[in-house]
Design a protein around this motif. Structure first.
Motif, PDB file in Angstrom:
ATOM      1  N   GLY A 148       5.886  -1.599  12.883  1.00 24.71           N
ATOM      2  CA  GLY A 148       5.763  -1.179  11.491  1.00 24.71           C
ATOM      3  C   GLY A 148       4.343  -1.274  10.975  1.00 24.71           C
ATOM      4  N   LEU A 149       3.623  -2.309  11.394  1.00 25.75           N
ATOM      5  CA  LEU A 149       2.230  -2.464  10.974  1.00 25.75           C
ATOM      6  C   LEU A 149       1.348  -1.336  11.506  1.00 25.75           C
ATOM      7  CD1 LEU A 149       1.751  -6.307  11.490  1.00 25.75           C
ATOM      8  CD2 LEU A 149       1.866  -5.092   9.307  1.00 25.75           C
ATOM      9  N   ALA A 150       1.775  -0.700  12.601  1.00 26.17           N
ATOM     10  CA  ALA A 150       0.973   0.358  13.217  1.00 26.17           C
ATOM     11  C   ALA A 150       1.208   1.719  12.586  1.00 26.17           C
ATOM     12  CB  ALA A 150       1.275   0.432  14.713  1.00 26.17           C
ATOM     13  N   LEU A 151       2.151   1.824  11.650  1.00 21.59           N
ATOM     14  CA  LEU A 151       2.505   3.140  11.097  1.00 21.59           C
ATOM     15  C   LEU A 151       1.312   3.862  10.472  1.00 21.59           C
ATOM     16  CD1 LEU A 151       6.002   3.016   9.350  1.00 21.59           C
ATOM     17  CD2 LEU A 151       5.163   4.727  10.958  1.00 21.59           C
ATOM     18  N   VAL A 152       0.564   3.161   9.638  1.00 20.54           N
ATOM     19  CA  VAL A 152      -0.538   3.819   8.921  1.00 20.54           C
ATOM     20  C   VAL A 152      -1.645   4.261   9.878  1.00 20.54           C
ATOM     21  CG1 VAL A 152      -2.322   3.541   7.164  1.00 20.54           C
ATOM     22  CG2 VAL A 152      -0.015   2.678   6.739  1.00 20.54           C
ATOM     23  N   PRO A 153      -2.206   3.366  10.714  1.00 22.94           N
ATOM     24  CA  PRO A 153      -3.267   3.834  11.616  1.00 22.94           C
ATOM     25  C   PRO A 153      -2.783   4.890  12.605  1.00 22.94           C
ATOM     26  CG  PRO A 153      -2.632   1.572  12.158  1.00 22.94           C
ATOM     27  CD  PRO A 153      -2.013   1.897  10.840  1.00 22.94           C
TER      28      PRO A 153
END
Length: 529
Positions: free
Chosen positions: A366-371
Motif C-alpha cells: 500500500g505504501l508503494a501505491l503513489v510512487p
C-alpha cells in the motif's frame, strides 16, 4: 480525460471486484500452500511471455504509431492495423505452441530448487493448459489498443468481467469436486483448473473482437510487411524488449525467492506475494490505468504536433487526478490491509492466520501505491516521444535495486518475514525509480510542474491523515470487542473504510483540491440524471 477515465474506472471497478471474488474462491479452493504456489507460478508464465513479446510494446510503441498512421496514411491507418494484428496472431500463436511443448523446463526455470519433482510436474501440467492464453491475450490486447486510439475505452475495461465470471463458475465447481492437497490432486482436477482459467480468456477475447468489429475494423490477414512502417516499429521496440526483459528478470528473481520462502514456511511464499500484489493493483487499476489509457493517445497527438505545453498540461492533470484517489487508498491500505485480506481469504481451505499474513504484505505494498503510479505515468511521457531507450535504462536501475534488496531480505530475515521484506524492496525501488524518471522526463519536456504537483500531493496527504486515523480507531475498537474474524473485519471495512473515505472527500473538498471537486461534481451529475 475525466469522462473517459470515469467510463474505464467503472468497468475496471466491476472487473476488479469480480476479480476479488475469483481470487477469494481460488484461495478457498486450493489454498496458499503447495498446490496454490504451483498454480500461481504456472498462471504467471503466459502473462510473462505475453509481456515479453507484446504488452510493453503496445503502450510504448504500437499506440503512438497507430495514432500517427491514422493521421498520416491515406486509408486512415487501416492497412497498418491489419498488418499489426496479423503479425501478433502469427508470432504469439507460434510461441504458445512452443511453450506448451517445453512447459516443464519453463517451470523448472521459475520454481525454487527446494520444490519436489511432483510439485514441479503439477505446475508444468497446469502451464500446458494455460499457455494457449498467449495468443488470445495478444489478439485481445491488439483489439484493445485499436479501440483506444478510436477513443473507445469501455470494452477493454468491461471484457475482463466476463473472464472473471467464467472462472468463478469453474472455481465453484472445483470447490465441490477438487482438493487443495497437491499429493491427492488428479489430472482431471488440474484440467478443470487450467482449462477453466483459459476459457475465461477466450470469453474476454471474443468480447473485444466483437467491439472492434462494431467500430468498423475488418481484419484481413496481411503479410506485405515491406514498406509498411513496421521497420520503424521494430527499431523502436528493441528497447522496449530490453525494458520488458529486464523487468522480467526482476520478476524471475522475485518468483524464485518467494517460491523458495514458501518451500520453507507454508503460506508465506509465492501465493501470499501474488495475492497481495493483486489487491494492491485494485486502486491502481481502477484509476491510474484508466487515466494512463486515456492520456497516452492524447499526449502522443500533442507531441506529434509539437505542442509541448499541452502535453505538459495533460501529464500534470493526469498525475493530480490519479493521486487524488491513490493517496487516500495508500494510507487506508496501510491501516486496513489485514482486514481486507481476512474478509476475502478466510474461507474454504484457508485459515485466518494465512489471510492475515497476506494482509501484512498488502500493508507494505500500500505504501508503494503513489510512487508506483507516478512512475507508470512518467513512462508514458517518454513513450509519447517515441523514446523507449530511457525507460529501459531506468528499468535496469530498478531491477538492480529490487533484486539486491530482495536477496538481502531472503538471506537475512526470518523465513516468515521474507515475502514482507520483498514487498518493502518493491517500495524502495519505485521511490527511487520515480525520482530518476521524473528528473529525466522533466528535461525532455522542459519541465513537468513539479512544485505544483508536490503542492497538490501535500494537500491530498494532509486530507487523508484524518481519514486514516478514523479507520485506525474503528479497527482498534472492533477488534477489542470482537477479535479478528471475517465478520469483524467486514465491519471494520464497512464502517472504518467508508467513514474514512467520506471524511477524506469532505476534507479534500474543503481544502480546495480541484481534482476531488471534479470527481464529486462528475458523480453528482451522473446521479442527478
Amino acid at each position: 480525460m475525466l469522462r473517459a477515465g470515469a467510463i474505464m474506472a467503472a468497468g475496471t471497478m466491476v472487473s476488479r471486484l469480480t476479480g476479488f471474488l475469483r481470487t477469494a474462491l481460488l484461495a478457498a479452493a486450493i489454498g496458499t500452500w503447495a498446490l496454490g504456489d504451483a498454480y500461481n507460478a504456472a498462471y504467471m508464465i503466459p502473462l510473462i511471455l505475453f509481456d515479453l513479446l507484446l504488452q510493453g510494446v503496445l503502450s510504448s510503441v504500437i499506440v503512438p504509431l497507430i495514432v500517427r498512421a491514422q493521421q498520416n496514411d491515406a486509408d486512415g491507418g487501416q492497412a497498418f492495423e491489419q498488418r499489426l494484428m496479423t503479425l501478433a496472431v502469427v508470432v504469439l500463436a507460434g510461441v504458445a505452441v512452443v511453450g506448451v511443448l517445453i512447459a516443464h523446463p519453463i517451470m523448472e526455470l521459475y520454481t525454487a530448487a527446494n520444490w519436489s519433482a511432483h510439485k514441479v510436474d503439477v505446475a508444468a501440467t497446469l502451464a500446458r493448459f494455460l499457455l494457449p492464453q498467449i495468443a488470445l491475450l495478444g489478439i485481445g490486447a491488439m483489439a484493445g489498443a485499436i479501440l483506444n486510439t478510436r477513443d473507445r475505452f469501455g470494452a477493454p475495461m468491461w471484457a475482463p468481467v466476463l473472464n472473471n465470471i467464467v472462472q468463478i463458475g469453474m472455481l465453484v465447481a472445483y470447490l465441490k469436486i477438487g482438493t487443495a492437497d497437491i499429493e491427492q490432486v488428479t489430472y482431471g482436477q488440474l484440467a478443470l483448473l487450467g482449462l477453466g482459467t483459459t476459457a475465461g480468456i477466450v470469453a474476454q477475447t471474443i468480447v473485444l473482437v466483437i467491439a472492434l468489429h462494431r467500430v468498423g475494423f475488418r481484419f484481413r490477414p496481411r503479410l506485405d510487411l515491406r514498406g509498411s512502417g513496421l521497420g520503424q516499429a521494430a527499431r523502436m521496440a528493441v528497447w522496449t524488449f530490453v525494458y520488458v526483459g529486464v523487468t522480467q528478470l526482476g520478476f524471475w528473481v522475485t518468483t524464485k525467492l518467494s517460491t523458495g520462502a514458501g518451500g520453507q514456511a507454508a503460506g508465506a511464499g509465492n501465493s501470499a506475494y501474488a495475492y497481495a500484489y493483486q489487491l494492491f493493483q485494485l486502486p491502481y487499476g481502477i484509476i491510474a490505468v484508466s487515466v494512463i489509457t486515456a492520456m497516452l493517445p492524447r499526449m502522443s497527438r500533442f507531441v506529434a504536433e509539437g505542442d509541448l505545453d499541452s502535453a505538459r498540461a495533460e501529464f500534470a492533470s493526469g498525475v493530480r487526478l490519479v493521486s487524488s484517489v491513490i493517496v487516500p487508498s495508500s494510507l487506508l491500505l496501510l491501516v486496513l490491509g489485514p482486514a481486507v485480506t481476512t474478509v476475502i481469504f478466510s474461507w474454504g481451505r484457508m485459515t485466518v492466520d494465512s489471510a492475515l499474513y497476506i494482509g501484512y504484505v498488502l500493508m507494505v505494498f500500500g505504501l508503494a501505491l503513489v510512487p508506483f503510479s507516478i512512475f507508470q505515468l512518467l513512462l508514458r511521457v517518454f513513450y509519447s516521444f517515441g523514446d523507449t531507450r530511457t525507460p529501459a535504462a531506468i528499468a535496469g536501475v530498478n531491477v538492480a535495486i529490487s533484486a539486491t534488496l530482495s536477496l538481502i531480505a531472503y538471506f537475512v530475515l526470518p523465513v516468515r518475514y521474507i515475502v514482507i521484506g520483498m514487498a518493502f524492496s518493491f517500495l524502495i525501488t519505485y521511490v527511487i525509480g520515480s525520482g530518476v524518471a521524473w528528473t529525466l522526463a522533466s528535461r525532455r519536456t522542459g519541465g513537468l510542474g513539479g512544485r505544483e504537483v508536490m503542492a497538490g500531493l501535500s494537500r491530498m496527504f494532509v486530507a487523508a491523515i484524518p481519514a486514516s486515523a478514523v479507520a485506525l480507531a474503528v479497527l482498534w475498537l472492533v477488534r477489542e470487542i470482537a477479535g479478528i474474524t471475517p465478520v469483524s473485519s467486514a465491519v471494520v471495512l464497512a464502517v472504518g473504510g467508508g467513514a474514512g473515505l467520506l471524511l477524506y472527500l469532505l476534507t479534500a473538498h474543503r481544502m480546495r483540491v480541484p481534482e476531488v471537486g471534479s470527481i464529486i461534481g462528475l458523480v453528482a451529475s451522473r446521479v442527478g440524471r
